[in-house]
Design an enzyme around this catalytic site. Sequence first.
Site, PDB file in Angstrom:
ATOM      1  N   GLN A  31       0.676  -0.932   0.225  1.00 53.24           N
ATOM      2  CA  GLN A  31       0.316  -0.370   0.209  1.00 53.24           C
ATOM      3  C   GLN A  31       0.526   1.395   0.262  1.00 53.24           C
ATOM      4  OE1 GLN A  31      -2.074  -0.537   3.311  1.00 53.24           O
ATOM      5  NE2 GLN A  31      -0.399  -0.939   4.700  1.00 53.24           N
ATOM      6  N   HIS A  62      -8.252   4.484  19.935  1.00 54.08           N
ATOM      7  CA  HIS A  62      -7.077   3.220  20.484  1.00 54.08           C
ATOM      8  C   HIS A  62      -7.508   2.622  21.647  1.00 54.08           C
ATOM      9  CE1 HIS A  62      -4.445   4.906  17.723  1.00 54.08           C
ATOM     10  NE2 HIS A  62      -4.897   3.224  17.069  1.00 54.08           N
ATOM     11  N   ASP A 137       1.473 -11.837   7.455  1.00 53.53           N
ATOM     12  CA  ASP A 137       0.286 -11.101   6.661  1.00 53.53           C
ATOM     13  C   ASP A 137      -0.991 -12.217   7.435  1.00 53.53           C
ATOM     14  OD1 ASP A 137      -2.592 -11.584   5.464  1.00 53.53           O
ATOM     15  OD2 ASP A 137      -1.660 -12.487   3.460  1.00 53.53           O
ATOM     16  N   ASP A 155      -7.057  -4.526  14.501  1.00 58.75           N
ATOM     17  CA  ASP A 155      -7.131  -3.295  14.169  1.00 58.75           C
ATOM     18  C   ASP A 155      -6.984  -2.711  13.307  1.00 58.75           C
ATOM     19  OD1 ASP A 155      -6.911  -0.593  14.790  1.00 58.75           O
ATOM     20  OD2 ASP A 155      -4.827  -0.967  15.569  1.00 58.75           O
TER      21      ASP A 155
HETATM   22  N1  SPD Z   1     -11.432   4.334   8.266  1.00 58.82           N
HETATM   23  C1  SPD Z   1     -10.670   3.866   8.714  1.00 58.82           C
HETATM   24  C2  SPD Z   1     -10.333   2.769   9.563  1.00 58.82           C
HETATM   25  C3  SPD Z   1      -9.329   2.570  10.094  1.00 58.82           C
HETATM   26  C4  SPD Z   1      -9.460   1.157  11.874  1.00 58.82           C
HETATM   27  N2  SPD Z   1      -8.273   0.940  11.606  1.00 58.82           N
HETATM   28  C5  SPD Z   1      -7.255   2.212  12.267  1.00 58.82           C
HETATM   29  C6  SPD Z   1      -6.026   1.828  12.459  1.00 58.82           C
HETATM   30  C7  SPD Z   1      -5.552   2.712  13.509  1.00 58.82           C
HETATM   31  N3  SPD Z   1      -4.469   2.001  14.841  1.00 58.82           N
END
Ligand code: SPD
Length: 278
Positions: A31, A62, A137, A155
């Site tokens: 990415q 968080h 992964d 997350d």
């Molecule tokens: N639309 C954004 C969603 C992102 C969720 N994860 C974010 C990571 C932060 N630690």
Amino acid sequence: MDVWYTEKHQNEAGITLKVKDILYGGQSEFQKVDIIDTEAYGKMLLLDGLVMTSEKDEFFYHEMISHIPMLAHSRPESVLVIGGGDGGTVREVLKYNSVKEVVLCEIDEMVIDASKEFLPSIAGMLDDKRVKINIEDAIKYIERQKNRFDVILIDSTDPLGPGVGLFTEEFYNNVKQALRKGGIMVAQTESPLACQEDFKLINILLNKVFPIVKPYFAPVPTYPGAYWSWTFCSNDVQPKLNNETFAAQLEKETKYYNRDIHAAAFAMPNYVKSILSL
Ligand code: SPD
């Protein structure tokens, strides 16, 4: 400098922020990774042009992904964070003395390196000796883990690009196998306002896998809809506060989480009940 960053949401809305500086731009195998400094939200991590976290509002996300499951568990010792290479979730989980190890399974090392360099208030605990960083992964990693973790926190990015395989029934089944008795999984499950279809589909999948599935909600101002969800899943644990003593101590330093929020986060608005056919 008159530069503005825009993230479009479903091509019909979006968030626009005035940029102070562009600090980093890289293209990994997976990415595009950018760090920008904005007037309104401070430094931000973008993946493929989408906001992942910002210095100003990261605490909503968080604290909520971490403290709801950690405080519902009787004694979390072994924690797995999937994704989360910015380190914010790891930082919150390390606040628990009971925690002996936190495995961070992140597919993209560039996210970790950029976050450590430019977002130290978020990534600053990634070098703690209890943290084991595994660049892999998570779809492959989780297949090898059986009866191993007390708490697993997904997350992830949105269900697009490298994150898409983290939103499947097969993946959630493997996560279930990786939990110990009394274990808890929480996944970020998108906006019940801006991403209703994703929110609904993810909840349908989770209900196929776990007997206890409870979505909860909080604001995240820089995310689509500014209103976000996580879903608490377990075979045998309800999401109620289990460690009142530690929660009382913790909430002296948290910015969003407290014991009232813990209970209130599970209150479900009527339109969300309709999305989930409840
Ligand atoms: N639309 C954004 C969603 C992102 C969720 N994860 C974010 C990571 C932060 N630690």
